[in-house]
Design an enzyme around this catalytic site. Sequence first.
Site, PDB file in Angstrom:
ATOM      1  N   LYS A   1      79.223  87.719  10.002  1.00  0.00           N
ATOM      2  CA  LYS A   1      79.227  87.459   8.553  1.00  0.00           C
ATOM      3  C   LYS A   1      80.079  88.488   7.820  1.00  0.00           C
ATOM      4  O   LYS A   1      80.801  88.164   6.881  1.00  0.00           O
ATOM      5  CB  LYS A   1      77.799  87.462   8.001  1.00  0.00           C
ATOM      6  CG  LYS A   1      77.057  86.167   8.280  1.00  0.00           C
ATOM      7  CD  LYS A   1      75.782  86.113   7.466  1.00  0.00           C
ATOM      8  CE  LYS A   1      75.038  84.817   7.750  1.00  0.00           C
ATOM      9  NZ  LYS A   1      73.686  84.827   7.228  1.00  0.00           N
TER      10      LYS A   1
ATOM     11  N   GLU B   1      67.727  82.574  18.175  1.00  0.00           N
ATOM     12  CA  GLU B   1      67.737  83.601  17.125  1.00  0.00           C
ATOM     13  C   GLU B   1      66.508  84.505  17.214  1.00  0.00           C
ATOM     14  O   GLU B   1      66.557  85.661  16.816  1.00  0.00           O
ATOM     15  CB  GLU B   1      67.792  82.957  15.730  1.00  0.00           C
ATOM     16  CG  GLU B   1      69.179  82.469  15.379  1.00  0.00           C
ATOM     17  CD  GLU B   1      69.386  82.161  13.902  1.00  0.00           C
ATOM     18  OE1 GLU B   1      68.413  82.130  13.132  1.00  0.00           O
ATOM     19  OE2 GLU B   1      70.547  81.932  13.529  1.00  0.00           O
TER      20      GLU B   1
ATOM     21  N   HIS C   1      73.201  61.926  33.196  1.00  0.00           N
ATOM     22  CA  HIS C   1      74.533  61.494  33.634  1.00  0.00           C
ATOM     23  C   HIS C   1      75.584  62.504  33.206  1.00  0.00           C
ATOM     24  O   HIS C   1      76.775  62.201  33.189  1.00  0.00           O
ATOM     25  CB  HIS C   1      74.841  60.109  33.054  1.00  0.00           C
ATOM     26  CG  HIS C   1      73.892  59.064  33.551  1.00  0.00           C
ATOM     27  ND1 HIS C   1      74.210  58.177  34.553  1.00  0.00           N
ATOM     28  CD2 HIS C   1      72.596  58.798  33.211  1.00  0.00           C
ATOM     29  CE1 HIS C   1      73.170  57.396  34.798  1.00  0.00           C
ATOM     30  NE2 HIS C   1      72.173  57.755  33.993  1.00  0.00           N
TER      31      HIS C   1
HETATM   32  O1  PA5 Z   1      66.461  81.381  10.764  1.00  0.00           O
HETATM   33  C1  PA5 Z   1      67.193  81.839   9.912  1.00  0.00           C
HETATM   34  O2  PA5 Z   1      66.798  82.715   9.102  1.00  0.00           O
HETATM   35  C2  PA5 Z   1      68.626  81.376   9.735  1.00  0.00           C
HETATM   36  O3  PA5 Z   1      69.054  80.566  10.756  1.00  0.00           O
HETATM   37  C3  PA5 Z   1      68.775  80.629   8.425  1.00  0.00           C
HETATM   38  O4  PA5 Z   1      67.913  79.520   8.412  1.00  0.00           O
HETATM   39  C4  PA5 Z   1      70.213  80.150   8.156  1.00  0.00           C
HETATM   40  O5  PA5 Z   1      71.117  81.193   8.316  1.00  0.00           O
HETATM   41  C5  PA5 Z   1      70.327  79.589   6.750  1.00  0.00           C
HETATM   42  O6  PA5 Z   1      69.927  80.557   5.831  1.00  0.00           O
HETATM   43  P1  PA5 Z   1      69.592  80.217   4.336  1.00  0.00           P
HETATM   44  O7  PA5 Z   1      68.372  79.365   4.289  1.00  0.00           O
HETATM   45  O8  PA5 Z   1      69.395  81.543   3.683  1.00  0.00           O
HETATM   46  O9  PA5 Z   1      70.779  79.492   3.764  1.00  0.00           O
END
Ligand code: PA5
Length: 462
Positions: free
Chosen positions: A450, A306, A335
Amino acid sequence: MAHVLELNDGFHLNYTNLMADCIGALGIREDEILKAPRLNRAMAAMRTLREKGQVRGHDEPVLFTRLPYQATESEHLQRIRQWGQRVRRNFRSVVSLGIGGSYLGNQVLLDAGRSPFWNNLPPEEDTPRIFFAGNNVDPASIHDLDRILSLPETMFVVISKSGTTTETMAAFMHFYRRVQEAGLEPAHHFTAVTDPEQGILLEIAREQGFPVFFVPPGVGGRWSVLSDAGLMIGELAGLNTHELLQGARQMDQVCQRENILENPGYLYAVLCHLFYRKSDINEVVLMPYCDALKSLALWYVQLLAESLGKERDRKGRRVHEGRTPIAALGTTDMHAQTQQHREGRRNKLLTTIAIRDFGQKEIHLPAEGDLADRLSFVAGHSFSHILDAARRANEDALAADGRPSCCVSLPCLSEFTLGQLLYFFEIATAFEGELLNVNAFNQPGVEHYKKIMKKLLDGPRR
Ligand code: PA5
Protein backbone atom coordinates in the site's frame (compact mmCIF):
# COMPACT_ATOMS: atom_id res chain seq x y z
CA MET A 1 -13.03 -46.85 11.57
CA ALA A 2 -15.13 -43.78 10.80
CA HIS A 3 -14.33 -40.56 12.66
CA VAL A 4 -17.28 -38.21 12.38
CA LEU A 5 -18.40 -35.36 14.62
CA GLU A 6 -22.15 -35.07 14.12
CA LEU A 7 -24.19 -32.17 15.46
CA ASN A 8 -27.89 -32.73 16.22
CA ASP A 9 -29.03 -30.50 13.41
CA GLY A 10 -27.13 -32.42 10.76
CA PHE A 11 -23.79 -30.58 10.47
CA HIS A 12 -21.11 -33.28 10.15
CA LEU A 13 -17.35 -33.07 10.20
CA ASN A 14 -16.03 -36.34 8.80
CA TYR A 15 -12.31 -36.51 9.50
CA THR A 16 -11.80 -40.23 8.91
CA ASN A 17 -9.33 -39.58 6.09
CA LEU A 18 -7.14 -37.49 8.36
CA MET A 19 -6.59 -40.28 10.85
CA ALA A 20 -3.70 -42.73 11.02
CA ASP A 21 -6.00 -45.76 11.16
CA CYS A 22 -7.26 -44.78 7.71
CA ILE A 23 -4.42 -43.13 5.80
CA GLY A 24 -1.44 -44.62 7.59
CA ALA A 25 1.79 -43.02 8.72
CA LEU A 26 1.03 -39.43 7.77
CA GLY A 27 -2.32 -39.51 9.61
CA ILE A 28 -3.12 -38.29 13.12
CA ARG A 29 -3.91 -40.41 16.19
CA GLU A 30 -6.58 -39.45 18.69
CA ASP A 31 -4.04 -39.08 21.49
CA GLU A 32 -2.13 -36.55 19.37
CA ILE A 33 -5.29 -34.44 19.10
CA LEU A 34 -5.82 -34.51 22.84
CA LYS A 35 -2.19 -33.64 23.53
CA ALA A 36 -1.71 -31.07 20.77
CA PRO A 37 0.86 -28.41 21.71
CA ARG A 38 -0.68 -25.18 23.04
CA LEU A 39 -4.16 -26.73 23.06
CA ASN A 40 -5.09 -25.63 26.59
CA ARG A 41 -3.56 -22.20 26.14
CA ALA A 42 -5.45 -21.74 22.87
CA MET A 43 -8.73 -22.72 24.54
CA ALA A 44 -8.10 -20.29 27.39
CA ALA A 45 -7.29 -17.53 24.89
CA MET A 46 -10.59 -18.19 23.08
CA ARG A 47 -12.46 -17.92 26.39
CA THR A 48 -10.86 -14.52 26.98
CA LEU A 49 -11.74 -13.46 23.46
CA ARG A 50 -15.38 -14.43 23.95
CA GLU A 51 -15.77 -13.05 27.46
CA LYS A 52 -13.71 -9.86 27.27
CA GLY A 53 -13.21 -9.29 23.54
CA GLN A 54 -9.46 -9.30 24.12
CA VAL A 55 -6.68 -10.93 22.12
CA ARG A 56 -3.11 -10.95 23.38
CA GLY A 57 -0.90 -8.57 21.42
CA HIS A 58 -3.83 -6.91 19.66
CA ASP A 59 -4.48 -3.38 20.88
CA GLU A 60 -8.11 -3.17 19.82
CA PRO A 61 -11.05 -5.26 20.99
CA VAL A 62 -11.99 -8.32 18.92
CA LEU A 63 -15.74 -8.73 18.89
CA PHE A 64 -16.73 -10.94 15.98
CA THR A 65 -17.96 -13.65 18.40
CA ARG A 66 -20.69 -11.24 19.56
CA LEU A 67 -22.23 -10.84 16.11
CA PRO A 68 -24.32 -14.06 16.20
CA TYR A 69 -25.98 -12.78 19.38
CA GLN A 70 -27.37 -9.55 17.89
CA ALA A 71 -31.05 -9.49 18.82
CA THR A 72 -32.93 -9.67 15.56
CA GLU A 73 -35.64 -7.43 16.96
CA SER A 74 -33.14 -4.78 18.08
CA GLU A 75 -33.70 -1.24 16.90
CA HIS A 76 -30.53 -1.47 14.92
CA LEU A 77 -31.49 -4.58 12.92
CA GLN A 78 -35.00 -3.17 12.46
CA ARG A 79 -33.42 -0.13 10.85
CA ILE A 80 -31.49 -2.36 8.44
CA ARG A 81 -34.68 -4.28 7.65
CA GLN A 82 -36.63 -1.09 6.97
CA TRP A 83 -33.85 0.25 4.78
CA GLY A 84 -33.80 -3.09 2.92
CA GLN A 85 -37.55 -2.97 2.34
CA ARG A 86 -37.35 0.57 1.00
CA VAL A 87 -34.50 -0.27 -1.38
CA ARG A 88 -36.23 -3.44 -2.55
CA ARG A 89 -39.41 -1.51 -3.32
CA ASN A 90 -37.72 1.35 -5.13
CA PHE A 91 -34.68 -0.02 -6.96
CA ARG A 92 -34.26 -2.75 -9.54
CA SER A 93 -30.47 -2.99 -9.21
CA VAL A 94 -28.08 -2.72 -6.32
CA VAL A 95 -24.33 -2.38 -6.73
CA SER A 96 -22.32 -3.36 -3.68
CA LEU A 97 -18.95 -1.58 -3.78
CA GLY A 98 -16.24 -3.11 -1.62
CA ILE A 99 -13.20 -5.36 -1.57
CA GLY A 100 -11.71 -8.07 0.68
CA GLY A 101 -13.81 -8.46 3.79
CA SER A 102 -16.15 -5.76 2.52
CA TYR A 103 -16.97 -7.84 -0.54
CA LEU A 104 -16.26 -11.57 -0.31
CA GLY A 105 -18.81 -12.46 2.39
CA ASN A 106 -21.54 -10.57 0.55
CA GLN A 107 -20.92 -12.52 -2.61
CA VAL A 108 -21.26 -15.70 -0.53
CA LEU A 109 -24.60 -14.54 0.88
CA LEU A 110 -25.98 -13.86 -2.57
CA ASP A 111 -24.66 -17.03 -4.23
CA ALA A 112 -25.42 -19.43 -1.41
CA GLY A 113 -28.56 -17.71 -0.13
CA ARG A 114 -30.12 -17.20 -3.56
CA SER A 115 -28.12 -18.36 -6.58
CA PRO A 116 -24.91 -17.68 -8.50
CA PHE A 117 -27.30 -17.04 -11.44
CA TRP A 118 -29.40 -14.61 -9.41
CA ASN A 119 -29.08 -11.67 -11.80
CA ASN A 120 -30.03 -13.81 -14.80
CA LEU A 121 -33.06 -15.50 -13.29
CA PRO A 122 -36.51 -14.06 -14.05
CA PRO A 123 -36.76 -11.02 -11.73
CA GLU A 124 -38.66 -11.48 -8.50
CA GLU A 125 -40.90 -8.66 -7.45
CA ASP A 126 -39.24 -6.55 -4.76
CA THR A 127 -35.86 -8.24 -5.03
CA PRO A 128 -33.27 -6.33 -7.04
CA ARG A 129 -30.41 -7.71 -9.08
CA ILE A 130 -27.21 -7.41 -7.06
CA PHE A 131 -23.88 -6.61 -8.67
CA PHE A 132 -20.46 -6.31 -7.09
CA ALA A 133 -17.85 -3.72 -8.04
CA GLY A 134 -15.01 -1.88 -6.35
CA ASN A 135 -13.36 -5.28 -5.85
CA ASN A 136 -10.83 -4.37 -8.53
CA VAL A 137 -9.80 -1.35 -10.54
CA ASP A 138 -10.27 -2.96 -13.91
CA PRO A 139 -11.81 -0.26 -16.13
CA ALA A 140 -13.30 -2.81 -18.50
CA SER A 141 -15.53 -4.29 -15.81
CA ILE A 142 -16.78 -0.90 -14.66
CA HIS A 143 -17.33 0.10 -18.27
CA ASP A 144 -19.47 -2.98 -18.91
CA LEU A 145 -21.39 -2.57 -15.64
CA ASP A 146 -22.18 1.00 -16.70
CA ARG A 147 -23.86 -0.42 -19.79
CA ILE A 148 -25.99 -2.80 -17.72
CA LEU A 149 -27.23 -0.32 -15.11
CA SER A 150 -30.15 2.01 -15.42
CA LEU A 151 -29.04 4.69 -12.95
CA PRO A 152 -32.47 5.99 -11.82
CA GLU A 153 -33.25 2.42 -10.70
CA THR A 154 -29.89 1.71 -9.04
CA MET A 155 -28.77 1.92 -5.41
CA PHE A 156 -25.03 1.86 -4.69
CA VAL A 157 -23.98 0.46 -1.31
CA VAL A 158 -20.43 1.63 -0.56
CA ILE A 159 -18.82 -0.65 2.01
CA SER A 160 -15.42 0.19 3.48
CA LYS A 161 -14.51 -0.02 7.13
CA SER A 162 -11.51 2.28 6.71
CA GLY A 163 -13.32 4.46 4.21
CA THR A 164 -10.09 4.94 2.29
CA THR A 165 -9.61 1.76 0.25
CA THR A 166 -8.36 2.60 -3.24
CA GLU A 167 -10.48 0.16 -5.24
CA THR A 168 -13.74 0.93 -3.43
CA MET A 169 -13.23 4.68 -3.43
CA ALA A 170 -12.26 4.74 -7.12
CA ALA A 171 -15.47 2.90 -8.00
CA PHE A 172 -17.49 5.15 -5.68
CA MET A 173 -16.03 8.28 -7.28
CA HIS A 174 -16.84 6.99 -10.74
CA PHE A 175 -20.47 6.11 -9.98
CA TYR A 176 -20.98 9.28 -7.96
CA ARG A 177 -20.00 11.32 -11.01
CA ARG A 178 -22.30 9.22 -13.21
CA VAL A 179 -25.23 9.74 -10.84
CA GLN A 180 -24.61 13.49 -10.76
CA GLU A 181 -24.26 13.68 -14.53
CA ALA A 182 -27.58 11.87 -14.87
CA GLY A 183 -29.17 14.72 -12.87
CA LEU A 184 -29.99 12.40 -9.95
CA GLU A 185 -29.72 13.19 -6.27
CA PRO A 186 -26.75 11.21 -4.81
CA ALA A 187 -28.40 11.01 -1.38
CA HIS A 188 -31.14 8.88 -2.97
CA HIS A 189 -28.71 6.52 -4.71
CA PHE A 190 -25.90 5.89 -2.23
CA THR A 191 -25.75 4.19 1.13
CA ALA A 192 -22.51 3.94 3.10
CA VAL A 193 -21.33 1.19 5.44
CA THR A 194 -18.21 2.20 7.34
CA ASP A 195 -16.52 2.86 10.66
CA PRO A 196 -18.84 4.78 13.01
CA GLU A 197 -16.19 7.29 14.04
CA GLN A 198 -13.72 8.03 11.27
CA GLY A 199 -12.76 7.88 7.64
CA ILE A 200 -13.29 9.79 4.41
CA LEU A 201 -16.34 7.72 3.50
CA LEU A 202 -18.04 8.63 6.78
CA GLU A 203 -17.26 12.32 6.19
CA ILE A 204 -18.64 12.28 2.66
CA ALA A 205 -21.70 10.25 3.62
CA ARG A 206 -22.56 12.66 6.43
CA GLU A 207 -22.01 15.73 4.23
CA GLN A 208 -24.12 14.30 1.44
CA GLY A 209 -26.88 12.91 3.62
CA PHE A 210 -26.44 9.25 2.59
CA PRO A 211 -27.96 6.66 4.90
CA VAL A 212 -25.04 5.32 6.96
CA PHE A 213 -24.62 1.91 8.58
CA PHE A 214 -21.63 0.65 10.47
CA VAL A 215 -19.00 -2.03 10.61
CA PRO A 216 -18.83 -2.07 14.40
CA PRO A 217 -15.61 -1.38 16.30
CA GLY A 218 -13.77 -4.61 17.03
CA VAL A 219 -14.94 -6.33 13.85
CA GLY A 220 -12.26 -6.43 11.14
CA GLY A 221 -13.15 -6.76 7.46
CA ARG A 222 -12.74 -10.52 7.03
CA TRP A 223 -14.74 -11.17 10.21
CA SER A 224 -17.58 -8.85 9.23
CA VAL A 225 -19.98 -10.99 7.20
CA LEU A 226 -22.46 -11.15 10.09
CA SER A 227 -22.26 -7.40 10.75
CA ASP A 228 -24.25 -4.67 8.94
CA ALA A 229 -21.94 -5.14 5.95
CA GLY A 230 -23.33 -8.62 5.28
CA LEU A 231 -26.76 -8.37 6.84
CA MET A 232 -27.67 -5.46 4.57
CA ILE A 233 -26.92 -7.42 1.42
CA GLY A 234 -28.69 -10.39 3.00
CA GLU A 235 -31.81 -8.25 3.49
CA LEU A 236 -31.65 -6.97 -0.08
CA ALA A 237 -31.36 -10.50 -1.42
CA GLY A 238 -34.41 -11.47 0.64
CA LEU A 239 -32.58 -13.84 2.98
CA ASN A 240 -33.83 -14.75 6.41
CA THR A 241 -31.05 -13.00 8.33
CA HIS A 242 -32.55 -14.16 11.62
CA GLU A 243 -31.86 -17.78 10.59
CA LEU A 244 -28.37 -16.83 9.41
CA LEU A 245 -27.55 -15.47 12.87
CA GLN A 246 -29.25 -18.43 14.55
CA GLY A 247 -27.01 -20.83 12.62
CA ALA A 248 -23.91 -18.89 13.64
CA ARG A 249 -25.11 -18.79 17.25
CA GLN A 250 -25.66 -22.53 17.33
CA MET A 251 -22.14 -23.05 15.95
CA ASP A 252 -20.73 -20.64 18.52
CA GLN A 253 -22.32 -22.66 21.29
CA VAL A 254 -20.93 -26.02 20.19
CA CYS A 255 -17.57 -24.38 19.57
CA GLN A 256 -17.39 -23.61 23.29
CA ARG A 257 -17.35 -27.29 24.25
CA GLU A 258 -14.35 -28.18 26.37
CA ASN A 259 -14.02 -31.64 24.86
CA ILE A 260 -12.06 -31.02 21.68
CA LEU A 261 -13.48 -34.15 20.04
CA GLU A 262 -16.96 -32.61 20.33
CA ASN A 263 -16.01 -29.10 19.31
CA PRO A 264 -16.08 -28.86 15.49
CA GLY A 265 -14.22 -25.55 15.07
CA TYR A 266 -11.38 -26.43 17.42
CA LEU A 267 -11.14 -30.01 16.19
CA TYR A 268 -10.82 -28.92 12.57
CA ALA A 269 -8.19 -26.33 13.49
CA VAL A 270 -6.15 -28.77 15.57
CA LEU A 271 -6.18 -31.41 12.85
CA CYS A 272 -5.02 -28.95 10.20
CA HIS A 273 -2.43 -27.58 12.59
CA LEU A 274 -1.04 -31.02 13.46
CA PHE A 275 -0.57 -31.84 9.78
CA TYR A 276 1.16 -28.51 9.30
CA ARG A 277 3.53 -29.00 12.21
CA LYS A 278 4.16 -32.73 11.84
CA SER A 279 4.34 -33.19 8.12
CA ASP A 280 4.68 -29.74 6.59
CA ILE A 281 1.25 -29.97 5.00
CA ASN A 282 1.17 -26.26 4.35
CA GLU A 283 -1.54 -25.94 1.72
CA VAL A 284 -5.26 -26.43 2.24
CA VAL A 285 -7.61 -26.88 -0.68
CA LEU A 286 -11.19 -25.92 0.12
CA MET A 287 -13.42 -27.67 -2.38
CA PRO A 288 -17.17 -27.28 -1.98
CA TYR A 289 -19.16 -29.70 -4.12
CA CYS A 290 -21.76 -27.06 -4.85
CA ASP A 291 -21.56 -24.13 -7.29
CA ALA A 292 -23.37 -21.87 -4.83
CA LEU A 293 -20.46 -22.26 -2.39
CA LYS A 294 -17.67 -21.49 -4.85
CA SER A 295 -17.50 -17.95 -3.48
CA LEU A 296 -17.31 -19.34 0.06
CA ALA A 297 -14.01 -20.95 -0.91
CA LEU A 298 -12.78 -17.52 -2.05
CA TRP A 299 -14.00 -15.93 1.18
CA TYR A 300 -12.11 -18.59 3.13
CA VAL A 301 -8.93 -17.89 1.15
CA GLN A 302 -8.92 -14.35 2.51
CA LEU A 303 -9.87 -15.42 6.02
CA LEU A 304 -7.07 -17.95 6.33
CA ALA A 305 -4.41 -16.11 4.34
CA GLU A 306 -4.72 -12.72 6.03
CA SER A 307 -5.29 -14.15 9.49
CA LEU A 308 -2.53 -16.75 9.69
CA GLY A 309 0.05 -15.69 7.11
CA LYS A 310 2.34 -13.85 9.51
CA GLU A 311 6.04 -13.03 9.52
CA ARG A 312 6.33 -12.93 13.31
CA ASP A 313 4.78 -14.74 16.23
CA ARG A 314 3.69 -13.01 19.42
CA LYS A 315 7.17 -13.24 20.84
CA GLY A 316 8.46 -11.25 17.89
CA ARG A 317 10.29 -14.24 16.41
CA ARG A 318 10.50 -14.46 12.63
CA VAL A 319 8.36 -17.55 11.86
CA HIS A 320 6.74 -16.95 8.45
CA GLU A 321 3.68 -18.94 9.47
CA GLY A 322 0.48 -19.80 7.72
CA ARG A 323 -0.96 -22.49 5.52
CA THR A 324 -1.70 -21.41 1.96
CA PRO A 325 -5.40 -21.67 1.11
CA ILE A 326 -6.46 -22.75 -2.37
CA ALA A 327 -10.01 -22.35 -3.65
CA ALA A 328 -11.39 -25.18 -5.73
CA LEU A 329 -14.82 -26.33 -6.86
CA GLY A 330 -16.02 -29.90 -7.06
CA THR A 331 -16.46 -31.43 -9.55
CA THR A 332 -15.19 -28.67 -11.86
CA ASP A 333 -11.65 -28.59 -10.51
CA MET A 334 -11.32 -32.37 -10.48
CA HIS A 335 -10.68 -31.78 -14.18
CA ALA A 336 -8.10 -29.12 -13.41
CA GLN A 337 -6.45 -29.47 -9.98
CA THR A 338 -7.01 -33.07 -8.87
CA GLN A 339 -4.09 -34.45 -10.88
CA GLN A 340 -1.82 -32.23 -8.82
CA HIS A 341 -3.59 -32.98 -5.52
CA ARG A 342 -3.25 -36.74 -6.10
CA GLU A 343 0.26 -36.90 -7.54
CA GLY A 344 1.99 -33.60 -6.84
CA ARG A 345 3.90 -32.58 -3.69
CA ARG A 346 2.61 -34.14 -0.51
CA ASN A 347 1.88 -30.78 1.10
CA LYS A 348 -1.89 -30.53 0.76
CA LEU A 349 -4.90 -31.20 2.89
CA LEU A 350 -8.21 -31.28 1.04
CA THR A 351 -11.37 -30.09 2.79
CA THR A 352 -14.53 -30.81 0.85
CA ILE A 353 -18.00 -29.44 1.57
CA ALA A 354 -21.01 -31.61 0.76
CA ILE A 355 -24.71 -30.70 0.64
CA ARG A 356 -26.77 -33.78 1.31
CA ASP A 357 -30.13 -32.53 0.01
CA PHE A 358 -30.62 -30.03 -2.82
CA GLY A 359 -34.37 -29.92 -2.14
CA GLN A 360 -36.48 -28.63 -4.97
CA LYS A 361 -33.43 -27.90 -7.09
CA GLU A 362 -32.62 -31.63 -7.43
CA ILE A 363 -32.68 -33.12 -10.94
CA HIS A 364 -33.12 -36.81 -11.76
CA LEU A 365 -31.86 -38.16 -15.05
CA PRO A 366 -34.17 -40.57 -16.88
CA ALA A 367 -33.46 -44.26 -16.35
CA GLU A 368 -34.92 -45.16 -19.74
CA GLY A 369 -35.28 -43.60 -23.17
CA ASP A 370 -33.17 -42.83 -26.20
CA LEU A 371 -29.88 -42.17 -24.48
CA ALA A 372 -30.16 -44.46 -21.45
CA ASP A 373 -28.24 -47.40 -22.92
CA ARG A 374 -25.23 -45.49 -24.06
CA LEU A 375 -25.21 -43.14 -21.07
CA SER A 376 -25.98 -45.89 -18.57
CA PHE A 377 -23.27 -44.61 -16.20
CA VAL A 378 -25.43 -41.58 -15.40
CA ALA A 379 -28.93 -42.71 -16.44
CA GLY A 380 -31.36 -43.08 -13.53
CA HIS A 381 -29.18 -41.13 -11.12
CA SER A 382 -29.87 -37.80 -9.49
CA PHE A 383 -27.32 -35.04 -10.08
CA SER A 384 -26.61 -34.84 -6.37
CA HIS A 385 -25.83 -38.56 -6.26
CA ILE A 386 -23.31 -38.16 -9.07
CA LEU A 387 -21.85 -35.12 -7.30
CA ASP A 388 -21.49 -37.07 -4.10
CA ALA A 389 -19.95 -40.07 -5.82
CA ALA A 390 -17.35 -37.73 -7.35
CA ARG A 391 -16.52 -36.26 -3.95
CA ARG A 392 -16.21 -39.63 -2.27
CA ALA A 393 -14.13 -40.98 -5.15
CA ASN A 394 -11.78 -38.00 -4.84
CA GLU A 395 -11.38 -38.47 -1.09
CA ASP A 396 -10.93 -42.25 -1.41
CA ALA A 397 -8.36 -41.91 -4.20
CA LEU A 398 -6.34 -39.52 -2.02
CA ALA A 399 -6.66 -41.77 1.04
CA ALA A 400 -5.46 -44.78 -0.96
CA ASP A 401 -2.18 -42.91 -1.41
CA GLY A 402 -2.05 -41.81 2.24
CA ARG A 403 -3.11 -38.22 1.42
CA PRO A 404 -5.32 -36.37 3.93
CA SER A 405 -8.81 -35.05 3.35
CA CYS A 406 -11.89 -34.30 5.40
CA CYS A 407 -15.47 -33.37 4.64
CA VAL A 408 -17.84 -30.83 6.13
CA SER A 409 -21.31 -32.03 5.27
CA LEU A 410 -24.53 -30.03 5.59
CA PRO A 411 -28.04 -31.47 5.48
CA CYS A 412 -29.08 -28.74 3.01
CA LEU A 413 -28.04 -25.25 2.03
CA SER A 414 -30.16 -22.80 4.01
CA GLU A 415 -29.60 -19.54 5.84
CA PHE A 416 -29.16 -21.55 9.04
CA THR A 417 -26.54 -23.95 7.68
CA LEU A 418 -24.79 -21.07 5.89
CA GLY A 419 -24.53 -19.20 9.19
CA GLN A 420 -23.11 -22.35 10.78
CA LEU A 421 -20.59 -22.86 8.00
CA LEU A 422 -19.30 -19.28 7.90
CA TYR A 423 -18.93 -19.16 11.65
CA PHE A 424 -17.32 -22.62 11.81
CA PHE A 425 -14.48 -21.40 9.58
CA GLU A 426 -14.16 -18.14 11.53
CA ILE A 427 -13.80 -19.93 14.86
CA ALA A 428 -11.43 -22.52 13.41
CA THR A 429 -9.23 -19.76 11.99
CA ALA A 430 -9.16 -17.74 15.21
CA PHE A 431 -8.33 -20.90 17.15
CA GLU A 432 -5.57 -21.87 14.74
CA GLY A 433 -4.08 -18.41 15.25
CA GLU A 434 -3.83 -19.24 18.95
CA LEU A 435 -2.24 -22.63 18.24
CA LEU A 436 0.33 -20.87 16.06
CA ASN A 437 0.68 -18.08 18.61
CA VAL A 438 0.22 -15.38 15.98
CA ASN A 439 -2.15 -12.43 15.93
CA ALA A 440 -4.93 -13.52 13.57
CA PHE A 441 -6.61 -10.11 13.63
CA ASN A 442 -4.11 -7.82 11.95
CA GLN A 443 -2.66 -7.75 8.45
CA PRO A 444 0.64 -5.84 8.62
CA GLY A 445 1.87 -7.49 5.42
CA VAL A 446 -0.75 -5.67 3.38
CA GLU A 447 0.65 -2.29 4.36
CA HIS A 448 3.93 -2.81 2.45
CA TYR A 449 2.45 -2.72 -1.02
CA LYS A 450 0.00 0.00 0.00
CA LYS A 451 2.86 2.37 0.86
CA ILE A 452 4.57 1.74 -2.48
CA MET A 453 1.32 2.12 -4.38
CA LYS A 454 0.57 5.40 -2.61
CA LYS A 455 3.90 6.81 -3.81
CA LEU A 456 3.18 5.67 -7.35
CA LEU A 457 -0.23 7.31 -7.29
CA ASP A 458 1.22 10.51 -5.83
CA GLY A 459 3.11 10.89 -9.12
CA PRO A 460 1.90 12.48 -12.37
CA ARG A 461 -1.81 12.01 -13.25
CA ARG A 462 -2.25 9.62 -16.16
O1 PA5 B 1 -9.83 -8.16 6.44
C1 PA5 B 1 -9.51 -7.02 6.21
O2 PA5 B 1 -9.40 -6.17 7.13
C2 PA5 B 1 -9.23 -6.51 4.81
O3 PA5 B 1 -9.18 -7.52 3.88
C3 PA5 B 1 -10.30 -5.52 4.39
O4 PA5 B 1 -11.56 -6.14 4.44
C4 PA5 B 1 -10.08 -4.94 2.99
O5 PA5 B 1 -8.78 -4.45 2.86
C5 PA5 B 1 -11.07 -3.81 2.72
O6 PA5 B 1 -10.94 -2.84 3.71
P1 PA5 B 1 -12.02 -1.73 3.94
O7 PA5 B 1 -13.28 -2.36 4.42
O8 PA5 B 1 -11.41 -0.81 4.95
O9 PA5 B 1 -12.24 -1.03 2.62
